[in-house]
Design a protein around this motif. Structure first.
Motif, PDB file in Angstrom:
ATOM      1  N   ASN A 437       5.785   7.480  -7.158  1.00  0.00           N
ATOM      2  CA  ASN A 437       6.286   8.048  -5.907  1.00  0.00           C
ATOM      3  C   ASN A 437       5.099   8.245  -4.975  1.00  0.00           C
ATOM      4  OD1 ASN A 437       7.758   9.231  -3.890  1.00  0.00           O
ATOM      5  ND2 ASN A 437       8.166  11.136  -4.985  1.00  0.00           N
ATOM      6  N   GLY A 438       4.881   7.270  -4.105  1.00  0.00           N
ATOM      7  CA  GLY A 438       3.714   7.323  -3.236  1.00  0.00           C
ATOM      8  C   GLY A 438       2.442   7.158  -4.041  1.00  0.00           C
ATOM      9  N   LYS A 439       1.530   8.137  -3.919  1.00  0.00           N
ATOM     10  CA  LYS A 439       0.265   8.076  -4.642  1.00  0.00           C
ATOM     11  C   LYS A 439       0.327   8.763  -5.999  1.00  0.00           C
ATOM     12  CE  LYS A 439      -2.618   7.806  -0.480  1.00  0.00           C
ATOM     13  NZ  LYS A 439      -3.746   8.411   0.282  1.00  0.00           N
ATOM     14  N   SER A 440       1.444   9.384  -6.312  1.00  0.00           N
ATOM     15  CA  SER A 440       1.571  10.086  -7.589  1.00  0.00           C
ATOM     16  C   SER A 440       2.448   9.293  -8.548  1.00  0.00           C
ATOM     17  CB  SER A 440       2.163  11.481  -7.375  1.00  0.00           C
ATOM     18  OG  SER A 440       3.483  11.388  -6.880  1.00  0.00           O
ATOM     19  N   TYR A 463       8.421   1.569 -10.512  1.00  0.00           N
ATOM     20  CA  TYR A 463       7.853   1.816 -11.837  1.00  0.00           C
ATOM     21  C   TYR A 463       6.663   0.887 -12.057  1.00  0.00           C
ATOM     22  CZ  TYR A 463      12.002   4.552 -12.981  1.00  0.00           C
ATOM     23  OH  TYR A 463      12.985   5.511 -12.994  1.00  0.00           O
ATOM     24  N   GLN A 464       5.747   1.313 -12.922  1.00  0.00           N
ATOM     25  CA  GLN A 464       4.638   0.456 -13.316  1.00  0.00           C
ATOM     26  C   GLN A 464       4.164   0.839 -14.709  1.00  0.00           C
ATOM     27  OE1 GLN A 464       1.170   2.963 -10.925  1.00  0.00           O
ATOM     28  NE2 GLN A 464       1.076   0.757 -10.939  1.00  0.00           N
ATOM     29  N   LEU A 465       3.429  -0.074 -15.338  1.00  0.00           N
ATOM     30  CA  LEU A 465       2.843   0.213 -16.638  1.00  0.00           C
ATOM     31  C   LEU A 465       1.691   1.196 -16.467  1.00  0.00           C
ATOM     32  CD1 LEU A 465       2.749  -3.381 -18.171  1.00  0.00           C
ATOM     33  CD2 LEU A 465       4.370  -1.551 -18.699  1.00  0.00           C
ATOM     34  N   ALA A 466       1.509   2.053 -17.461  1.00  0.00           N
ATOM     35  CA  ALA A 466       0.419   3.028 -17.425  1.00  0.00           C
ATOM     36  C   ALA A 466      -0.127   3.205 -18.831  1.00  0.00           C
ATOM     37  CB  ALA A 466       0.907   4.364 -16.874  1.00  0.00           C
TER      38      ALA A 466
END
Length: 562
Positions: A437-440, A463-466
């Protein structure tokens, strides 16, 4: 006797629909002048509020009393949610619930502690048989606290039907809360429901501010709203109690079109398994975008919420060229105070350009596959037919997958499957999905299998991998000098995790499991020394094991004197 209880409950349900005080012998759960900080069925994030919140001026420790004779039927303790909660089943077909307690009354607490040690865990859900733990009306059963997902000291109080566990508005049982303030109507939003329909000449929803004129709300300017085709109306409204500026929820909404009821909803009782339909009861996307809460006076195609009492054509109004529709919207609170908004719709015959955006069926299962991502959507995932697409941008770890639009609510979980890049396979043990969500970003879970990471999510968006390979940190909080805790009431530790959150913990004193309470709001593990078996006047060992959501583990071996 059971038949009498059933007849009593049937009579109470009839009273609910008539919006009358339900005859009973219950007393209030607190012995202080009631300050209601939250009312029944208020709109909360992804749910309706299932009780009322008694404010106590931020003070922890007020006595809580059983509202009637009964049996303690359930004790639930959790780090989130209701925190420490107590359920009392009464012989008249109702169950009362008391949540966010600081502690239980001593007689009850001794059994709760025994259950903690028997299970060797803090979070627990224990049921009791009738007669095993009987309480009398007016008996102290606990003390007001701030445990669980609570933002300040208060008592969350519920009354449920014992057989169906449906929560009922407690104010219908309690006649000591005074209210002569009618709901406030701030405005309405008018929606073109289908392709070609229009509001003010356009194929998009429009908000109109309301003003109070001689006791009736009207739209600013008091002019008819031009529209065409199938139209829906939503209303922005809140309620206040006498002497309070705390925003509260409303009891019912009725929309009358040309002197006939087109829509009516009553929020006096609901099912927990339907509470997420709140995202269809309101305009979810408008709330996400603006913060305004619009109660829809029409029903989405796949909304199965059972608070609707009288709905014609799902509340949709059909307006044709040169037609006039007179609309009254009546909003009531639990005490019967009423506000009315009057307006007119005027047909202008304007046909809005048809949208070319493709939609999917909200009630049917679907699999959407794109390069390196697959999304499994179950049946009844949405409240209506919605636009849905899956796109991606960026590369590697910074690659972001856009799964639908975040302003569209999900009712069911969907599964997002992302192919793991070859370069990340050696780190798959620490891999998860993150909601962006934005930079978070926030942890969204996930399990890996055959080169894919799969996560069940209940929000659309990015969504992205982390990667989370950092174990939780564990330190003393307010450590005693030289580790001497003689005279202290608690041992306290700070536990923090940088991403996936605390999943589990275990504490042992001198090799034996010890009761530590986890407060996620303050990141503390707290051991009440007067509630654990411990030998005094000696040095003790303390072993703390904390595990995060991805299995990263921290083990601390500490010492203290007590």
């Amino acid at each position: 006797m059971r038949k009498l209880w059933s007849l009593s409950l049937m009579f109470a349900v009839a009273m609910l629909h008539a919006q009358q005080f339900i005859p009973n012998t219950f007393r209030p759960p607190l012995d202080i002048s009631p300050v209601i900080n939250g009312t029944f069925a208020e709109i909360r994030s992804n749910h309706f509020h299932s009780g009322i919140d008694y404010g106590v001026g931020g003070k922890i420790g007020n006595k809580i009393f059983a509202i009637g004779d009964g049996d303690v039927s359930r004790v639930k303790v959790q780090s989130g949610g209701y925190g420490k909660a107590l359920y009392v089943t009464h012989p008249n077909g109702y169950t009362s619930v008391y949540a966010h307690l600081d502690r239980y009354a001593p007689r009850i607490d001794s059994l709760v502690i025994a259950s903690h040690y028997h299970r060797q865990q803090f979070d627990m859900d224990v049921t009791y048989r009738p007669g095993e733990m009987t309480v009398k009306q007016g008996e102290v059963i606990g003390y007001v606290g701030n445990t669980g997902s609570s933002s300040g000291a208060h008592l969350h109080f519920e009354i449920r039907g014992t057989n169906d566990e449906k929560p009922i508005d407690p104010l219908l049982f309690m006649n000591n809360v005074k209210d002569n303030v009618p709901p406030v109507i701030s405005g309405i939003r008018i929606y073109p429901i289908d392709n070609g329909a229009s509001v003010a000449g356009k194929g998009q929803a429009k908000y109109y501010k309301a003003v109070l004129v001689n006791g009736t709300y009207r739209l600013e300017g008091n002019l008819p709203v031009s529209a065409n085709g199938n139209i829906g109306i939503g209303i922005e409204t809140i309620d206040y109690l006498t002497g309070s500026w705390r925003k509260c929820g409303i009891y019912s909404i009725e929309m009358i079109v040309d002197e006939a009821t087109q829509f009516k909803a009553e929020l006096n009782r609901f099912s927990f398994d339907q509470t997420r339909y709140v995202n269809s009861f309101i305009d979810f996307g408008y709330k996400i975008s603006t913060g305004k809460v619009i109660h829809k006076c029409f029903v989405d195609a796949y909304n199965a919420l059972d608070v609707y009492r009288s709905v014609e054509e799902k509340g949709v109004i059909k307006i044709s060229k040169d037609g006039i529709k007179t609309v009254l919207i009546k909003v009531r609170d639990t005490h019967g105070n009423e506000s009315v908004l009057a307006m007119k719709l005027k047909g202008d015959g304007v046909v809005a350009p048809k949208s070319n955006i493709a939609v999917i069926s909200g009630d049917k299962p679907l699999v959407v596959e794109k390069e390196n991502i697959k999304v499994n959507i179950p049946e009844n995932a949405f409240y209506s037919d919605v636009p849905f697409s899956v796109t991606s941008r960026g590369e590697g770890m910074s690659k972001i997958y856009s799964v639908g639009q975040r302003t569209i609510p999900l009712h069911q979980f969907i599964t997002v499957n992302v192919r793991i890049p070859e370069a990340l396979l050696p780190k798959v043990r620490y891999l998860c999905l993150a909601k962006v969500n934005g930079k978070s970003s926030a942890y969204a879970g996930g399990v890996h299998k055959n080169g894919w990471l799969s996560a069940r999510v209940r929000e659309l968006g990015d969504y992205q991998l982390a990667i989370d390979s950092v174990a939780p940190a564990v330190t003393w909080h307010n450590a005693a000098p030289q580790g001497n805790y003689a005279g202290r009431k608690t041992l306290e530790l700070i536990v923090k995790d940088n991403f996936s959150g605390i999943a589990s913990f275990r504490c042992e004193i001198d090799g034996n499991w010890a009761l530590f309470e986890y407060d996620g709001k303050t990141n503390r593990l707290i051991c009440p020394l007067n509630r654990i078996p411990i030998t005094k006047n000696k040095k003790h060992s303390l072993k703390v094991v904390v595990v995060d959501g991805l299995g990263n583990e921290t083990v601390r071996n500490l010492a203290f004197h007590y």
